[in-house]
Design a protein around this motif. Structure first.
Motif, short mmCIF file in Angstrom:
data_model
loop_
_atom_site.label_atom_id
_atom_site.label_comp_id
_atom_site.label_asym_id
_atom_site.label_seq_id
_atom_site.Cartn_x
_atom_site.Cartn_y
_atom_site.Cartn_z
N THR B 612 71.28 43.27 77.59
CA THR B 612 72.29 43.03 76.11
C THR B 612 72.30 41.32 76.50
OG1 THR B 612 73.27 44.98 76.17
CG2 THR B 612 73.89 43.61 75.27
N ARG B 613 71.47 40.83 75.73
CA ARG B 613 71.81 39.02 75.06
C ARG B 613 72.58 39.37 73.89
NH1 ARG B 613 65.11 36.71 74.23
NH2 ARG B 613 66.52 35.05 74.60
N LYS B 614 73.02 38.24 74.67
CA LYS B 614 74.48 37.79 73.25
C LYS B 614 74.25 36.83 73.27
CE LYS B 614 78.07 40.88 75.48
NZ LYS B 614 79.35 40.65 76.84
N THR B 615 75.03 36.54 71.67
CA THR B 615 74.80 34.33 71.04
C THR B 615 76.21 34.32 71.97
OG1 THR B 615 76.11 35.34 69.23
CG2 THR B 615 73.39 35.47 69.29
N GLN B 616 76.61 32.91 71.41
CA GLN B 616 77.71 32.06 71.51
C GLN B 616 78.75 32.75 70.72
OE1 GLN B 616 78.05 29.90 75.07
NE2 GLN B 616 76.32 31.37 75.46
N ILE B 617 78.14 33.07 70.05
CA ILE B 617 78.98 33.28 68.90
C ILE B 617 79.65 34.97 68.55
CG2 ILE B 617 79.45 33.53 66.46
CD1 ILE B 617 77.36 31.38 66.09
N ASP B 618 79.02 35.77 69.74
CA ASP B 618 79.06 37.96 69.63
C ASP B 618 80.72 37.52 70.54
OD1 ASP B 618 77.61 40.04 70.49
OD2 ASP B 618 79.87 39.29 71.52
N SER B 619 81.55 36.36 70.82
CA SER B 619 82.59 36.26 71.71
C SER B 619 83.25 36.77 70.37
CB SER B 619 83.31 35.70 72.07
OG SER B 619 82.77 34.47 71.80
N TYR B 828 78.36 25.64 71.91
CA TYR B 828 79.42 24.40 70.56
C TYR B 828 79.14 25.54 69.75
CZ TYR B 828 80.14 20.78 73.77
OH TYR B 828 79.48 20.13 74.44
N GLY B 829 78.07 26.77 69.37
CA GLY B 829 78.32 27.96 68.53
C GLY B 829 79.30 28.16 67.90
N ARG B 830 80.28 28.60 68.72
CA ARG B 830 81.32 29.24 68.40
C ARG B 830 82.25 28.05 67.29
NH1 ARG B 830 86.19 34.23 70.86
NH2 ARG B 830 87.25 33.12 69.12
N GLN B 831 82.63 27.25 68.57
CA GLN B 831 83.03 26.18 67.70
C GLN B 831 83.02 25.92 66.64
OE1 GLN B 831 83.79 22.92 70.34
NE2 GLN B 831 83.94 21.11 68.69
N LEU B 832 81.47 25.26 66.05
CA LEU B 832 81.54 25.19 65.05
C LEU B 832 81.11 26.47 63.90
CD1 LEU B 832 79.14 23.49 62.41
CD2 LEU B 832 77.39 25.08 63.61
N TRP B 833 81.35 27.40 64.26
CA TRP B 833 81.61 28.84 63.14
C TRP B 833 83.05 28.79 62.92
CZ3 TRP B 833 78.48 33.26 61.76
CH2 TRP B 833 79.48 34.22 61.77
N GLU B 834 83.90 28.61 64.18
CA GLU B 834 85.23 28.43 63.39
C GLU B 834 85.34 27.32 62.65
OE1 GLU B 834 87.53 31.02 67.26
OE2 GLU B 834 86.95 28.66 67.57
N ARG B 835 85.72 26.18 63.32
CA ARG B 835 85.79 25.21 61.86
C ARG B 835 84.73 25.67 60.26
NH1 ARG B 835 85.31 20.02 63.73
NH2 ARG B 835 86.12 19.62 61.23
N LEU B 836 83.43 25.83 60.35
CA LEU B 836 83.25 26.95 59.49
C LEU B 836 84.73 27.73 58.57
CD1 LEU B 836 79.87 26.83 60.25
CD2 LEU B 836 80.90 25.10 58.16
N ILE B 837 84.73 29.09 59.23
CA ILE B 837 85.84 30.15 58.81
C ILE B 837 86.39 29.15 58.32
CG2 ILE B 837 86.93 31.85 59.65
CD1 ILE B 837 84.50 32.94 59.38
N GLU B 838 87.42 27.65 58.75
CA GLU B 838 88.48 27.84 58.84
C GLU B 838 88.26 26.75 57.11
OE1 GLU B 838 91.04 27.85 60.25
OE2 GLU B 838 92.42 26.50 58.53
N ALA B 839 87.15 26.02 57.53
CA ALA B 839 86.85 24.57 55.71
C ALA B 839 86.67 26.40 54.81
CB ALA B 839 85.76 24.28 56.24
N GLY B 840 85.98 27.49 55.03
CA GLY B 840 85.58 28.92 53.72
C GLY B 840 86.54 28.79 53.26
N LYS B 841 87.60 29.00 54.48
CA LYS B 841 89.12 29.71 53.73
C LYS B 841 88.93 29.12 51.58
CE LYS B 841 91.55 31.00 57.73
NZ LYS B 841 92.77 30.81 58.22
N PRO B 842 89.73 28.94 51.15
CA PRO B 842 89.95 28.56 50.14
C PRO B 842 88.59 29.10 49.39
CG PRO B 842 89.31 25.94 51.00
CD PRO B 842 89.19 27.09 52.20
N TYR B 843 87.45 29.30 49.85
CA TYR B 843 86.25 30.42 49.28
C TYR B 843 86.10 31.70 49.90
CZ TYR B 843 85.42 25.13 47.96
OH TYR B 843 85.71 23.72 47.38
#
Lengths: 186, 1000, 100
Positions: B612-619, B828-843
């Motif tokens: 079962t392959r998982k991405t670094q964002i799977d967590s 660094y995928g999860r780090q990027l993902w979380e930054r984008l989620i944070e930045a996207g909150k207003p939207y």
């Protein structure tokens, strides 16, 4: 399977009185492909690229492994990546080759302890002893493509692509437990 | 103390009593006992009922070849196994065992009515009996057969045990640790090669365990055994007990199953129940010994009837007399020794009946000295006793004439029809067999593998023969392994006293005075096949032994005919009037003995069932409640349900949020290949349909990949990173296949191209941002470029910094909205993902999964290779002729596209469908033009994609329809079980055909 | 499970490290556009399906990654030899003689 593995979080994966498997920290990696005039790359990189598949060489903090007739993996500290990349870029016009950074591609497990060879034999179909000390091979472990490096007797590294790491880690963990139990019973 | 146990005899430990149950009743045995030996020590022979006739049965053997004494074993909840051989299962305190195939009890069984209906159940009865009336099959016959069929009961609970596997490489594997195997190991030990010696039993020694009277080189057999095993261990030989070599595969690969816990009273932690060993050995010695043959006569299956060698094993190894007043029926010398051992142990042997006219005088003297009545030139024609043998009927013979019978009372009957070499593993090697007229059996001859056979498994009887042959075979192999000493100098020769190598004759059915049609003379005990069945099969036209086998099921039970094959062959040959080698033997196949599914599965069960392959964002997805779906080897976030949402609601919300504001998607699983080298463009031009020469650096293009047959294989967006460096993306499931195909062309067809391919699928985590607000969310995090229509138009790529991370930023869209794909180093995928989620909150940034991705792309008419195509679809069928570089001289698939079938009119073409009643179609549903056409209707296509969670205001579907492109606006019909749905053919693009939404 | 000699790695390794890749010496025409339908069909679909000696391709996919050729007997599964992609078809009679 809720296991997740990241090279940004080096940690002990599994431990027993005589075995330890841990996740190694991120290291700079380059996949280098050359078809001819390899010696010119030796000169430029300051390291003699091994010519035989499975052979390794190292100089200062760069380590080179020959994986195929035209394929090498270079390992180096992250800080050194750009220097090596610039060197290779400078050669490209006169000596075409392929340099691809794959630093983020893999997780490395360090597998150490007196049962290391046996632990690898639960998933690797090849005779582990054919990977001599100071060599490495691309092969399989529990169905996943891996590169196994033999650094010393019962001291191995295993590179595996990120996404396979949780599955492979689970096999290694099970194996460490199994081997520890085996030792207490014998 | 049990009545049949001989204090101080055997290898069991009298000081360690062990209590277990059989059918609820408690029994005490001794450490070292099997279930069978422990029950026999209490005089219990009845251990099961037979498969077809439910006849009472007891153990016939003392080993893994046992056909009768099959029991259920239980160790608490979940740990139940049917069909365990009582002759192999070691006892431990608390073991629960049960008999099988009986209702309501083993002593009174209703199914035994089958036994009285014996005539009806003869060979081929299934084929004959259940033919008519036809309507009875479903309602009567099949339920009856299903209920009656099978041995034991399948466990219904999840198996809580774990199973393991391991590879082992060695120089010499020796299978079987009897005298031949041990002598072979002794010869090879300590000479610098890896030697492995395995045996299926709980202890090594093979026949020596049953023959303590032998003296080897002046040392009693058991002392010799102890000494030699210790020496082997000290010399580094790997000794493995409870390990069965189950199969011999190509190039000396042997599968072995080691049983680790079935003999233990408490289960050790972290210890698997069984381990599958995959052994690769340079050389193999098979020293599996020989199996004793039963004699075939009426009533030869009654509890108390047993092979004489097994009785000897029970006596000498387990210290158990199988009877106090046994009789012996034999055609071979070896049974005489069993009789002698039993008398010496205090039993009263009632008679030794031998089919032969003459036997060695030493045997006659031995019998006379023990006052055993001897009946030479006699046969046995019947046995009696309901649940246990009580007497036998013995008749003199003269030629074919059988004289009148006389009953002899007994409490056990020990029989021997001689010995058959165990050639099963040898047969797995495709080894050729040679018929031996003297031994009346097949012996191993030639094999393509590096394999030698030693001892009784090649027809050499007796301890000395086995020892000498084992040593000799090993010595030969040593020279083949490059040892310097020549074979002659090696091989030891042994001196053996009290050896019991004997001889005998091989029989078909024993002569009888009974009518053949009434004789129940069993050949295959496990499948209840009699001599009569075999002869009937021949009479009814079966000529090949393979047909006889299948018609009668002789040798088809789980014991694979270990005891029945040669007897069956002798009888079939006689019936056919041919010699045995002209009739031939059926094939033995792995596994040698029944093997658990667990052993084959090994570690691969539960959440470790497959890779079962998982991405670094799977967590992140897991922590945020995503539902997952498997895509190829990957597990991908399918949708992200919020409190109270089902899949439908979640996907509808995710779709709307993405179209209205912005959605975020983990696209890391997309395959990625870096193409680098001076000939990169040329390579791209040759593999993809599209032209690449004019694609500028920093630009992206959709690429379509065909096979040389002209059909679509894969697709994806490709970026030109540098003049001679392309970044390909492939479908998630296609990544490995596409790389393999490209490497194939590159390495073997175009080796002159100076270009290399590197898989970078896992170098990058890829996050896709889509929606009208995507640029607004992303822009503040990007350094190095302005996210405007002019500076960074659709289908551009650039190397920049995103959220402080070096990134390959692409402006692409798989939704029809403004879209970006941000590739950063994978960890660094999860780090990027979380930054984008944070930045996207207003939207109201909304994470979406694969289902929403599928819906959004379908609304835009983007195909998914493998869903909307099935390997028979061309680019033109999909309306994607625009992707073909028509001016290119060649590319993979170009010639294929001109094949007559691919240019034919009326091919199935991809279209959109909108249902008239606004219902959602089923994917895979068949399409017809005329719903009133009589059945069978002509099917003209099928629905490939269908969704009702989208943003079009009604469900949409994609479909392949014959001539679909010219039928836009027409109505087609989708017949379903309950009704027929009408749908209108439309364009595949349901929203924004002008691509206005793609613009910032 | 076969053991396959890789001519690039100079090692003989378990079959699971390799992927089968069809019949060997089927060469893609240099200009497919010149081929008749029949010729193209022959190239795409028609294979010898040998009983006995067979020239076939394998890729050391979990090793050096190279495609290469193998001579295998399809009846006995015996592998006689392996050679690099692009090398000429070996003379099989001499080879079989040598094996004996």
């Amino acid at each position: 399977m809720s296991k997740h593995i990241s090279s940004l979080m080096p940690a002990v994966l599994a431990k027993s009185p005589n075995m330890c498997v841990h996740i190694m920290p991120l290291i700079g990696r380059i996949s280098l492909r050359i078809r001819q005039e390899i010696d010119k790359f030796d000169d430029a990189l300051g390291i003699e690229l091994p010519r035989q598949i499975g052979a390794r060489s190292s100089k200062d903090d760069i380590e080179a492994l020959c994986l195929g007739p035209d394929e090498w993996t270079l390992l180096m500290p992250i800080e050194k990546l750009s220097t090596v990349q610039n060197t290779l870029a400078g050669l490209y016009a006169s000596l075409p080759h392929s340099m691809t950074e794959v630093t983020g591609r893999e997780i490395t497990f360090a597998i150490e302890g007196e049962q290391a060879e046996t632990l690898l034999s639960i998933g690797c179909p090849r005779d582990i002893r054919t990977i001599k000390i100071g060599q490495a091979r691309r092969t399989l472990f529990d169905g996943a493509t891996v590169v196994i490096w033999c650094d010393a007797h019962n001291k191995y590294r295993m590179d595996v692509w990120n996404s396979f790491a949780p599955f492979v880690a689970q096999t290694l963990e099970t194996g460490v437990g199994e081997l520890a139990a085996e030792l207490t019973q014998s | 103390m049990s009545q049949f146990r001989l204090q101080g005899r055997g290898r069991v430990d009298a000081s360690r009593p062990v209590t277990f149950t059989f059918d609820g009743k408690s029994y005490t045995g001794q450490k070292g006992d099997t279930v069978a030996s422990a029950l026999l020590s209490h005089g219990v022979h009845l251990m099961g009922r037979s498969f077809k006739y439910h006849r009472p049965r007891g153990p016939m053997t003392a080993g893994s070849e046992e056909p009768n004494a099959l029991i259920g074993t239980r160790r608490g909840p979940g740990r139940f196994e049917p069909n365990t051989r009582a002759t192999v299962q070691e006892i431990w305190d608390g073991l629960e065992t049960t008999s099988q195939n009986k209702y309501p009890s083993i002593k009174f069984d209703l199914g035994a009515v089958n036994d009285f209906a014996y005539m009806a159940f003869s060979a081929g009865f299934y084929y004959k009996t259940f033919m008519w009336p036809r309507s009875f099959w479903d309602k009567v016959y099949e339920p009856f057969i299903r209920a009656a069929a099978g041995l034991g009961v399948a466990p219904a609970e999840v198996d809580p045990d774990t199973y393991a596997s391991r590879y082992l490489h060695c120089d010499l594997l020796i299978v079987g640790a009897g005298p031949a195997g041990i002598a072979a190991a002794k010869e090879a030990a300590g000479k610098g090669i890896d030697v492995v010696l395995v045996d299926e039993n709980s202890e090594m020694g093979g026949t020596l365990l049953s023959e303590p009277q032998a003296e080897i080189d002046g040392v009693p057999a058991w002392s010799w055994l102890e000494k030699e095993l210790a020496a082997l261990k000290a010399a580094g030989v790997k000794l493995m007990t409870r390990t069965t070599a189950i199969g011999y595969y190509h190039e000396n690969m042997i599968g072995m199953v080691e049983k680790l816990t079935d003999h233990l009273p408490t289960l050790p932690q972290d210890t698997p129940r069984e381990r599958m060993w995959r052994v690769r050995s340079k050389q193999v010695i098979l020293a599996q010994g020989a199996l004793e043959k039963p004699l075939v006569f009426h009533g030869n299956d009654r509890p108390g009837v047993m092979l004489s060698g097994s009785a000897q094993t029970y006596l000498n190894r387990y210290g158990v007399k199988v009877g106090n007043r046994p009789a012996v029926m034999t055609s071979h010398d070896s049974a005489w020794h069993t009789a002698f051992d039993l008398v010496d142990a205090g039993a009263m042997v009632q008679a030794i009946v031998d089919t032969r006219k003459e036997v060695p005088s030493a045997l006659i003297e031995g019998a006379k000295a023990r006052n055993i009545p001897i009946k030479l030139n006699h046969t046995i024609t019947a046995t009696s006793g309901r649940l246990r043998i009580s007497s036998i009927r013995v008749n003199p013979t003269e030629g074919d004439q059988v004289g009148s019978g006389k009953w002899i009372k007994c409490d056990a009957l020990l029989m021997s029809g001689g010995w058959t070499p165990s050639i099963h593993l040898f047969s797995h090697t495709k080894g050729k067999l040679a018929w031996d007229d003297d031994l009346t059996t097949f012996l191993p001859d030639q094999t393509p593998e590096n394999c030698a056979i030693a001892g009784a498994s090649r027809g050499l009887w007796g301890v000395k023969n086995a020892l000498d042959d084992g040593a000799k075979r090993a010595a030969e192999i040593m020279s083949q392994l490059g040892q310097t000493v020549s074979a002659g100098e090696y091989a030891a020769e042994y001196t053996v006293q009290n050896d019991r190598s004997g001889s005998g004759v091989s029989m078909k059915e024993l002569p009888t005075d009974r009518s053949a049609s009434r004789a129940k003379a069993f050949v295959d005990y496990q499948n209840d096949v009699t001599a009569k069945d075999l002869r009937l099969a021949v009479r009814e036209g079966m000529r090949s032994i393979e047909h006889v086998k299948r018609y009668t099921t002789n040798g088809m039970a789980t014991d694979q005919g270990k005891m029945s094959n040669i007897n069956g062959l002798n009888i079939a040959s006689d019936a056919l009037g041919k010699r045995q080698p002209e009739v031939g033997l059926t094939t033995f196949r792995p596994p040698y003995t029944p093997t658990t599914f667990g052993a084959f599965a090994g570690y691969h069960r539960g959440d470790h069932f497959e890779i079962t392959r998982k991405t670094q964002i799977d967590s992140w997805a897991e922590q945020n409640g995503a539902a997952f779906e498997p895509v190829g080897q990957w597990r991908r976030a399918w949708y992200f349900p919020q409190e109270g949402e089902d899949m439908h609601a979640a996907v509808k919300r995710e779709c709307a949020a993405t179209r209205e504001s912005v959605g975020i998607f983990d696209a890391s699983t997309l395959g990625k290949i870096e193409v680098v080298g001076p000939d990169a463009v040329e390579f791209m031009n040759r593999v993809y349909t599209n032209p690449w020469t004019k694609l500028g650096v920093g630009k992206c293009r959709y690429g379509l990949l065909l096979g040389d047959d002209g059909y679509i294989r894969d697709d994806g967006v490709i970026a030109r990173i540098e003049p001679e460096r392309f970044h390909i993306t492939t479908t998630t499931g296609g990544a490995a296949r596409v790389l393999n195909m490209m490497e194939d062309y590159l390495q073997t067809e175009w080796p002159e191209l100076n270009v290399w391919l590197t898989s970078t699928t896992e170098q990058y985590s890829t996050v896709a941002l889509n929606g009208p607000n995507a640029a607004k969310v992303l822009a503040p995090l990007v350094e190095g470029i302005e996210l405007s229509e002019s500076a960074f138009p659709h289908m551009s790529c650039v190397n920049v910094t995103v959220a402080g991370l070096p990134a390959r930023l692409w402006r692409v869209s798989f939704t029809g909205e403004i879209g970006f794909e941000i590739n950063v180093a994978a960890p660094y995928g999860r780090q990027l993902w979380e930054r984008l989620i944070e930045a996207g909150k207003p939207y109201n940034i909304t994470p979406y999964g694969t289902e929403t991705m599928h819906v959004l792309r379908a609304e835009k008419g983007y195909i998914i290779v493998g869903q909307d195509t099935d390997g028979t679809v061309t680019p033109y069928d999909c309306g994607m002729g625009w992707a073909i570089g028509k001016k290119k001289p060649d590319f993979v698939g170009k010639r294929g596209l001109d094949r007559p079938d691919l240019t034919a009119a009326n091919r199935k073409q991809l279209v959109g469908l909108l249902t008239e009643d606004k219902t959602c179609l089923e994917e895979g549903a068949q399409i017809v033009f005329d719903p009133h056409h009589p059945i069978p209707m002509k099917m003209v296509g099928h629905v490939t994609s269908s969704y009702d969670e989208g943003t079009c205001g009604q469900p949409i579907a994609l479909a392949l329809v014959e001539g679909g492109h010219s039928k836009v606006g027409e109505t087609v019909y989708i017949p379903m079980p309950d009704r027929t749905i009408a749908a209108k053919i439309t364009s595949t693009i349901f929203i924004d055909p002008e691509n206005n939404r793609l613009k910032i | 499970m076969l053991l396959i000699p890789c001519p690039y790695c100079a090692e003989t390794l378990p079959e699971v490290e390799f992927a089968y890749a069809g019949e060997a010496h089927v060469v893609r025409p240099s200009d497919p556009s010149l081929m008749s339908d029949e010729e193209w069909e022959n190239y795409l679909f028609i294979r010898t399906n040998a009983k006995g000696t067979h020239f076939e391709r394998w890729r050391h996919i979990h090793g050096c990654g190279r495609f290469f050729n193998v001579v295998r007997d399809t009846v006995s599964d015996k592998i006689y030899m392996a050679y690099k992609a692009g090398e000429p078809k070996p003379k099989i009679d001499a080879l079989l003689e040598k094996q004996r």
